[in-house]
Scaffold this active site. Sequence first.
Site, PDB file in Angstrom:
ATOM      1  N   ALA A 252      36.790  49.504   3.922  1.00 37.24           N
ATOM      2  CA  ALA A 252      37.343  50.772   4.408  1.00 37.24           C
ATOM      3  C   ALA A 252      36.215  51.682   4.852  1.00 37.24           C
ATOM      4  CB  ALA A 252      38.166  51.463   3.324  1.00 37.24           C
ATOM      5  N   ASP A 253      36.494  52.454   5.879  1.00 28.97           N
ATOM      6  CA  ASP A 253      35.558  53.495   6.309  1.00 28.97           C
ATOM      7  C   ASP A 253      35.977  54.865   5.797  1.00 28.97           C
ATOM      8  OD1 ASP A 253      33.436  52.575   8.630  1.00 28.97           O
ATOM      9  OD2 ASP A 253      35.146  51.227   8.432  1.00 28.97           O
ATOM     10  N   ARG A 254      37.260  55.025   5.532  1.00 31.65           N
ATOM     11  CA  ARG A 254      37.758  56.260   4.918  1.00 31.65           C
ATOM     12  C   ARG A 254      39.139  56.004   4.338  1.00 31.65           C
ATOM     13  NH1 ARG A 254      36.598  62.092   6.067  1.00 31.65           N
ATOM     14  NH2 ARG A 254      35.105  61.277   7.574  1.00 31.65           N
TER      15      ARG A 254
END
Length: 392
Positions: A252-254
């Site tokens: 995940a990036d965010r």
Amino acid sequence: MVLQAIKYSRGQLEILDQLKLPHTEEYDHIYSSTDAWHAIKEMRTRGAPAIAIVAALALGVELVNMKLSTVAEEVKIFILEKLDYLVTSRPTAVNLADAARKLKSTVEEAAAKEGADGAAVREAYVEAAQKMLIDDVSDNENIGKHGAEWIVKNTEAGKKGQVSMLTHCNTGSLATAGYGTALGVIRSLHSTGALKHAFCSETRPYNQGSRLTAFELVHDQIPATLITDSMAAALLQLKGSSENIAGIVVGADRVAANGDTANKIGTYSLAILAKHHGVKFLVAAPRTTIDLETKSGNDIVIEERPGKEVTLVKGPRHDGVTLDLGVVETVSIAANGIEVWNPAFDVTPAELIDGIITEVGVVEKDSNGVFHLDQLFTPSSVKDEPSTIGAI
């Protein structure tokens, strides 16, 4: 030996140039925050945890090697401005902004101490940045452990024996300070003898799966197969049973407060496929990736990248028999003049996610289908063996 994408010692930083993988292993020296900004923007280093670490350490290297003001306030202002600049390199990944916030707080506290000078502020920053490097590796190993245990205990495939997993993009040692998040889960399954096979998607248009994840899997001698992004549905349909596929695990990036997750483009479609085929869909990410200030995926800014990443492919020449690593060519694979839309990420709704694997355990939704990620940040969430933090 696990791949090392970041080489650091006080005053020195090198990063593995991921644009040249899998065919050439070459390290770039990073001397300043400007060097780090360009390395991140150009994706020579990538992965949400890794870019935060590279940015933090790069500024530390710059501070150690520059002629520094003796005035604490001046050094503080210099650091704060550089951190703001570094955050602009990749806006979607929250780890970078989170690291910058924490480092700013450290610097402000150091500068406010009685008798503080420029050197004291610098040392406070450098020590904090170095600790982030150490903590990231430890967090990733815990993510791998908790995720592997959860998969074995909570999937139908896990109850039958060795499991297979599909992953997307690159979430291993190359995307972190070491070991990896989603790929760390696969590594952990392999190390305990619980992994039958790993499948990785090529991850168009930048091919992080075929270039980087496949490279790591081969390097670690983990049984693995590469597929194109468009083959994922067929894989689950035709090989789900014979390969005992337990699920799909991604990074995940965010992660928004409600569990909506921004990750590499193509993640959302994989979550839909997992739901249809009745396998688990898991997100693996440290708590630094969880952004409680972002209430839902609707509030996540999605970076759009140049169209040439879709229309051009770069690599060494192949003569039909062997690779010529001395000749790197760029080839056009699309009609000249076609318009391109190239979002780097998509957002997977929380309703499609079965669990979020963190360094303190796996978070599941409550009986109403709601994630309570805020409770990950309370002292009671950290237990001795917190394999599952469910229905909280």
